[in-house]
Write an enzyme that holds these catalytic residues in place. Structure first.
Site, PDB file in Angstrom:
ATOM      1  N   CYS A   1       0.825  -1.209   0.000  1.00 23.42           N
ATOM      2  CA  CYS A   1       0.000   0.000   0.000  1.00 23.42           C
ATOM      3  C   CYS A   1       0.865   1.268   0.000  1.00 23.42           C
ATOM      4  CB  CYS A   1      -0.993  -0.023   1.146  1.00 23.42           C
ATOM      5  SG  CYS A   1      -2.385   1.118   0.908  1.00 23.42           S
TER       6      CYS A   1
ATOM      7  N   HIS B   1      -3.651  -5.114   0.423  1.00 24.82           N
ATOM      8  CA  HIS B   1      -3.124  -5.532   1.728  1.00 24.82           C
ATOM      9  C   HIS B   1      -3.097  -7.059   1.849  1.00 24.82           C
ATOM     10  CE1 HIS B   1      -2.657  -1.755   4.064  1.00 24.82           C
ATOM     11  NE2 HIS B   1      -3.473  -1.296   3.133  1.00 24.82           N
TER      12      HIS B   1
ATOM     13  N   GLU C   1      -1.385  -8.851   3.880  1.00 24.89           N
ATOM     14  CA  GLU C   1      -1.320  -9.291   5.283  1.00 24.89           C
ATOM     15  C   GLU C   1      -2.716  -9.551   5.840  1.00 24.89           C
ATOM     16  OE1 GLU C   1      -2.214  -4.975   5.755  1.00 24.89           O
ATOM     17  OE2 GLU C   1      -1.072  -6.215   4.349  1.00 24.89           O
TER      18      GLU C   1
END
Length: 238
Positions: free
Chosen positions: A115, A209, A211
């Site tokens: 990001c 994202h 994660e």
């Protein structure tokens, strides 16, 4: 016994309420550290400015994360597009992360961006940004919704998760002019650049994202499990 690669994960720098005052703090979504450790890395975070050389010597790879703050447009020679944009920047975080990027780049160590980290890599290599996607392009990518991404053939993403897949979206800026040595490896359906790779160096990044798309988070993203993307990074760092 092989040592797990040490991964330096950058964090947000802001203020939190402490009694009647506001204290400066570092903050980091635990999902970054969980993804790194699940993939076989040993996560740490930098806590001291002007120590980029020492952190680079200590760590095997650098993970530049997302966050609420934006990169100061002066870094890519552009004025603020609005008065509101001026309050979103964080020059303290900028300084630490650009210095860390330069140290790891010079050392030839792997760098992954997520990001804001994707945007920072582009700017650090001489690229520019679309400072406000909605104001300039009429596009909304900041609401956390899921959308389709198409990966370029032979890219890291295409090799790991396929040509087309869904990702989350939490950004209101995007890549404009590419930085030196970078190539685009994924696009959203409305043309926003969603991933970059360096042509010769162990550097890659994504606008979404990942994660939040691994382990338990996968069920909420309507997309593939991205743990393999972190495993790829950890393998680079060994």
């Amino acid at each position: 016994m092989k040592k797990n690669p040490v991964i330096l994960i950058t964090s947000e720098q802001n203020y939190a309420s402490a009694g009647m005052r506001y204290a400066p703090v570092y903050s980091l979504n635990k999902a970054y550290a969980h993804a790194v450790s699940a993939a076989g890395g040993f996560p740490i975070t930098p806590l001291g400015p002007c120590m980029e050389t020492e952190y680079c010597e200590m760590a095997d790879g650098l993970l530049l994360t997302g966050g609420n703050s934006q990169i100061h447009p002066g870094r890519y020679m552009t004025p603020f597009v609005s008065d509101e944009a001026g309050v979103r920047v964080n020059v303290f975080r900028d300084t630490m992360e650009f210095d860390l990027f330069e140290a790891f780049l010079k050392a030839g160590k792997p760098i992954m961006g997520i990001c804001r980290g994707n945007l920072l890599i582009n700017v650090a290599l001489g690229g520019t940004l679309i400072q406000d996607l909605y104001l300039i392009k009429g596009l909304r990518h900041s609401d956390g919704s899921s959308h389709t991404v198409t990966a370029e053939p032979g890219s890291i993403l295409e090799n790991l998760v396929g040509n087309e897949f869904n990702v989350n979206t939490y950004h209101n800026q995007a890549i404009d002019m590419l930085g030196d040595g970078l190539k685009v490896t994924a696009y959203s359906s409305d043309g926003v650049i969603e991933a970059l790779e360096h042509e010769t160096k162990p550097i890659f990044s994504v606008q979404f994202h990942p994660e939040m798309m691994q382990g338990e988070g996968t069920a909420h993203s309507n997309g593939p499990d991205m743990l393999d993307l972190f495993a790829y990074f950890i393998k680079l760092c060994r």
